[in-house]
Design a protein around this motif. Structure first.
Motif, PDB file in Angstrom:
ATOM      1  N   LEU A  87     -39.618 -65.516 -71.530  1.00  0.00           N
ATOM      2  CA  LEU A  87     -39.729 -64.135 -72.009  1.00  0.00           C
ATOM      3  C   LEU A  87     -38.806 -63.876 -73.199  1.00  0.00           C
ATOM      4  N   GLY A  88     -37.611 -64.475 -73.182  1.00  0.00           N
ATOM      5  CA  GLY A  88     -36.680 -64.270 -74.285  1.00  0.00           C
ATOM      6  C   GLY A  88     -37.236 -64.743 -75.613  1.00  0.00           C
ATOM      7  N   ALA A  89     -37.834 -65.944 -75.609  1.00  0.00           N
ATOM      8  CA  ALA A  89     -38.411 -66.469 -76.845  1.00  0.00           C
ATOM      9  C   ALA A  89     -39.567 -65.600 -77.322  1.00  0.00           C
ATOM     10  N   VAL A  90     -40.380 -65.117 -76.393  1.00  0.00           N
ATOM     11  CA  VAL A  90     -41.512 -64.261 -76.755  1.00  0.00           C
ATOM     12  C   VAL A  90     -41.022 -62.962 -77.393  1.00  0.00           C
ATOM     13  N   ILE A  91     -39.935 -62.389 -76.861  1.00  0.00           N
ATOM     14  CA  ILE A  91     -39.392 -61.149 -77.423  1.00  0.00           C
ATOM     15  C   ILE A  91     -38.899 -61.373 -78.846  1.00  0.00           C
ATOM     16  N   SER A  92     -38.191 -62.486 -79.082  1.00  0.00           N
ATOM     17  CA  SER A  92     -37.682 -62.776 -80.427  1.00  0.00           C
ATOM     18  C   SER A  92     -38.808 -62.991 -81.420  1.00  0.00           C
ATOM     19  N   LEU A  93     -39.821 -63.756 -81.024  1.00  0.00           N
ATOM     20  CA  LEU A  93     -40.950 -64.020 -81.913  1.00  0.00           C
ATOM     21  C   LEU A  93     -41.707 -62.730 -82.216  1.00  0.00           C
ATOM     22  N   SER A  94     -41.857 -61.891 -81.216  1.00  0.00           N
ATOM     23  CA  SER A  94     -42.531 -60.618 -81.422  1.00  0.00           C
ATOM     24  C   SER A  94     -41.762 -59.744 -82.411  1.00  0.00           C
ATOM     25  N   GLY A  95     -40.436 -59.728 -82.283  1.00  0.00           N
ATOM     26  CA  GLY A  95     -39.616 -58.963 -83.218  1.00  0.00           C
ATOM     27  C   GLY A  95     -39.732 -59.475 -84.640  1.00  0.00           C
ATOM     28  N   ALA A  96     -39.774 -60.797 -84.804  1.00  0.00           N
ATOM     29  CA  ALA A  96     -39.896 -61.375 -86.143  1.00  0.00           C
ATOM     30  C   ALA A  96     -41.259 -61.056 -86.763  1.00  0.00           C
ATOM     31  N   ILE A  97     -42.318 -61.135 -85.966  1.00  0.00           N
ATOM     32  CA  ILE A  97     -43.658 -60.814 -86.461  1.00  0.00           C
ATOM     33  C   ILE A  97     -43.730 -59.354 -86.913  1.00  0.00           C
ATOM     34  N   THR A  98     -43.196 -58.465 -86.081  1.00  0.00           N
ATOM     35  CA  THR A  98     -43.212 -57.042 -86.407  1.00  0.00           C
ATOM     36  C   THR A  98     -42.436 -56.770 -87.685  1.00  0.00           C
ATOM     37  N   LEU A  99     -41.300 -57.455 -87.865  1.00  0.00           N
ATOM     38  CA  LEU A  99     -40.505 -57.269 -89.081  1.00  0.00           C
ATOM     39  C   LEU A  99     -41.281 -57.683 -90.324  1.00  0.00           C
ATOM     40  N   LEU A 100     -41.953 -58.822 -90.272  1.00  0.00           N
ATOM     41  CA  LEU A 100     -42.713 -59.294 -91.434  1.00  0.00           C
ATOM     42  C   LEU A 100     -43.843 -58.322 -91.784  1.00  0.00           C
ATOM     43  N   VAL A 101     -44.553 -57.847 -90.768  1.00  0.00           N
ATOM     44  CA  VAL A 101     -45.684 -56.957 -91.016  1.00  0.00           C
ATOM     45  C   VAL A 101     -45.207 -55.604 -91.528  1.00  0.00           C
ATOM     46  N   TYR A 157     -31.328 -59.680 -79.868  1.00  0.00           N
ATOM     47  CA  TYR A 157     -30.219 -59.441 -78.939  1.00  0.00           C
ATOM     48  C   TYR A 157     -30.693 -59.478 -77.487  1.00  0.00           C
ATOM     49  N   LEU A 158     -31.942 -59.062 -77.269  1.00  0.00           N
ATOM     50  CA  LEU A 158     -32.500 -59.049 -75.913  1.00  0.00           C
ATOM     51  C   LEU A 158     -32.923 -60.431 -75.429  1.00  0.00           C
ATOM     52  N   THR A 159     -32.904 -61.415 -76.321  1.00  0.00           N
ATOM     53  CA  THR A 159     -33.415 -62.740 -75.977  1.00  0.00           C
ATOM     54  C   THR A 159     -32.652 -63.385 -74.830  1.00  0.00           C
ATOM     55  N   PHE A 160     -31.334 -63.442 -74.948  1.00  0.00           N
ATOM     56  CA  PHE A 160     -30.534 -64.146 -73.936  1.00  0.00           C
ATOM     57  C   PHE A 160     -30.619 -63.487 -72.565  1.00  0.00           C
ATOM     58  N   PRO A 161     -30.397 -62.167 -72.450  1.00  0.00           N
ATOM     59  CA  PRO A 161     -30.518 -61.573 -71.101  1.00  0.00           C
ATOM     60  C   PRO A 161     -31.916 -61.702 -70.510  1.00  0.00           C
ATOM     61  N   ALA A 162     -32.956 -61.708 -71.362  1.00  0.00           N
ATOM     62  CA  ALA A 162     -34.316 -61.863 -70.848  1.00  0.00           C
ATOM     63  C   ALA A 162     -34.544 -63.275 -70.316  1.00  0.00           C
ATOM     64  N   ALA A 163     -33.993 -64.258 -71.018  1.00  0.00           N
ATOM     65  CA  ALA A 163     -34.197 -65.649 -70.602  1.00  0.00           C
ATOM     66  C   ALA A 163     -33.381 -66.013 -69.369  1.00  0.00           C
ATOM     67  N   THR A 164     -32.250 -65.353 -69.167  1.00  0.00           N
ATOM     68  CA  THR A 164     -31.360 -65.699 -68.052  1.00  0.00           C
ATOM     69  C   THR A 164     -31.444 -64.711 -66.893  1.00  0.00           C
ATOM     70  N   ALA A 165     -32.281 -63.693 -67.028  1.00  0.00           N
ATOM     71  CA  ALA A 165     -32.373 -62.684 -65.965  1.00  0.00           C
ATOM     72  C   ALA A 165     -32.860 -63.307 -64.662  1.00  0.00           C
ATOM     73  N   ARG A 166     -32.235 -62.936 -63.572  1.00  0.00           N
ATOM     74  CA  ARG A 166     -32.634 -63.436 -62.264  1.00  0.00           C
ATOM     75  C   ARG A 166     -33.690 -62.562 -61.609  1.00  0.00           C
ATOM     76  N   ASN A 167     -33.886 -61.395 -62.204  1.00  0.00           N
ATOM     77  CA  ASN A 167     -34.860 -60.467 -61.638  1.00  0.00           C
ATOM     78  C   ASN A 167     -35.379 -59.576 -62.754  1.00  0.00           C
ATOM     79  N   VAL A 168     -36.692 -59.574 -62.971  1.00  0.00           N
ATOM     80  CA  VAL A 168     -37.253 -58.809 -64.069  1.00  0.00           C
ATOM     81  C   VAL A 168     -37.077 -57.315 -63.869  1.00  0.00           C
ATOM     82  N   SER A 169     -37.099 -56.858 -62.634  1.00  0.00           N
ATOM     83  CA  SER A 169     -36.898 -55.428 -62.380  1.00  0.00           C
ATOM     84  C   SER A 169     -35.474 -55.006 -62.699  1.00  0.00           C
ATOM     85  N   GLN A 170     -34.504 -55.868 -62.351  1.00  0.00           N
ATOM     86  CA  GLN A 170     -33.119 -55.558 -62.678  1.00  0.00           C
ATOM     87  C   GLN A 170     -32.906 -55.583 -64.183  1.00  0.00           C
ATOM     88  N   TYR A 171     -33.598 -56.498 -64.843  1.00  0.00           N
ATOM     89  CA  TYR A 171     -33.549 -56.548 -66.306  1.00  0.00           C
ATOM     90  C   TYR A 171     -34.068 -55.235 -66.900  1.00  0.00           C
TER      91      TYR A 171
END
Length: 322
Positions: A91-105, A141-155
């Motif tokens: 999920l962390g990588a997906v969030i970063s890639l999504s942010g980069a795509i949005t920035l370019l567009v 910035y959200l990449t690391f906590p998303a990738a290491t989160a132990r629970n998506v709801s807590q995230y």
């Protein structure tokens, strides 16, 4: 929620994620087709455009791979273990890639605003670009906590404020860009002939549709994120949001062909100054008209303000680099 495990409803978790990912892969197919059509139709475009299109497609490829991995992880790796469906390592990588795509567009459309609008309104484009850059930094910035989160709801609970802020800012940028461009074109609409107004109406409609689609999708995603934190409906929507941005960029680039033909039909005298409809057969426009091709066109269009407004809104359409 207790002990890091929540009661799983498969239709709103794995089922929602699979539906969202299927739609995302379908949109990636459209993105790939649009990229191919761009390179086929505009081989004489600036290298900056070509790099932009390639960069967005590569980011989309990585985005799609990350989404596919999450679906495989949820439906195959954790098959028969629905209560373990609480982490999403990619999920962390997906969030970063999504942010980069949005920035370019959004950066592309912000630059268009900066070059189209008169002072002091042109700085709206700078403002939108800065907001988009800040949004991209927040996504990274959200990449690391998303990738290491132990629970998506807590995230969701821990980072709800930042995710909400990023979605709101992204929606606001889309609305500002679409509204500013539509305002500028509407001002030019009443200054010319009926045929010019028809072309401008098409530009306004296209601008509104591009911003409306991404804006409404982000709002729906935000509502699901805030009201349904214990299921994956919001994540299913998030899987294809970035692809809507990519498609809006490619659509804007590829729409130049039909818009150029419509302008040429409205003003036949401009045909000999526009770029060739089939550049592969007719050759490069700059080699045909020489280094003064742009200045010649500007002389023929300065007599009518609407022509100039159209060329400003889509400057590359006439062979001019935006």
């Amino acid at each position: 929620m207790s002990s890091g495990v929540f009661n799983v409803a498969l239709d709103s978790t794995i089922g929602a994620l699979q539906i969202g990912s299927s739609f995302a892969i379908f949109l990636f197919g459209i993105v790939s087709l649009q990229a191919y059509l761009y390179y086929d139709a505009f081989p004489e475009d600036s290298w900056k455009y070509k790099v932009l299109v390639a960069a967005v497609w590569i980011l989309e490829l990585g985005h799609t791979v990350g989404i596919s991995y999450e679906v495989y992880h949820a439906s195959i790796t954790l098959y028969g273990k629905p209560n373990e469906l609480v982490t999403f390592p990619a999920l962390g990588a997906v969030i970063s890639l999504s942010g980069a795509i949005t920035l370019l567009v959004q950066g592309y459309f912000s630059l268009r605003l900066y070059r189209v609008l008169p002072k002091p309104y042109k700085y709206i484009g700078v403002f939108c670009f800065l907001l988009s850059a800040i949004r991209c930094v927040g996504s990274i910035y959200l990449t690391f906590p998303a990738a290491t989160a132990r629970n998506v709801s807590q995230y969701n609970k821990d980072w709800r404020w930042l995710v909400t802020s990023l979605l709101v800012v992204g929606t606001a940028i889309d609305i500002i860009i679409a509204g500013s461009m539509s305002w500028y074109l509407a001002k030019q609409r009443g200054k010319g002939f009926l045929r010019v107004s028809t072309v401008i109406d098409r530009l306004i409609g296209f601008t509104i549709r591009s911003g409306l689609l991404t804006g409404v999708s982000a709002i729906v995603l935000l509502i699901c994120f805030l009201t349904m934190p214990d299921n994956l409906v919001w994540l299913a929507l998030y899987t294809f949001l970035a692809k809507l941005y990519s498609n809006s960029l490619y659509s804007a680039l590829n729409a130049r062909q039909s818009l150029r033909e419509e302008v040429s039909n409205s003003f036949p005298s401009m045909d000999r100054y526009s770029r060739p409809k089939n550049p592969r057969r007719d050759g490069n426009a700059s080699s045909r008209f020489g280094p003064h091709a742009i200045s010649i066109e500007m002389k023929t269009t300065t007599e009518t303000t609407p022509d100039d407004s159209i060329s400003k809104a889509f400057p590359d359409k006439y062979g001019m680099t935006p």
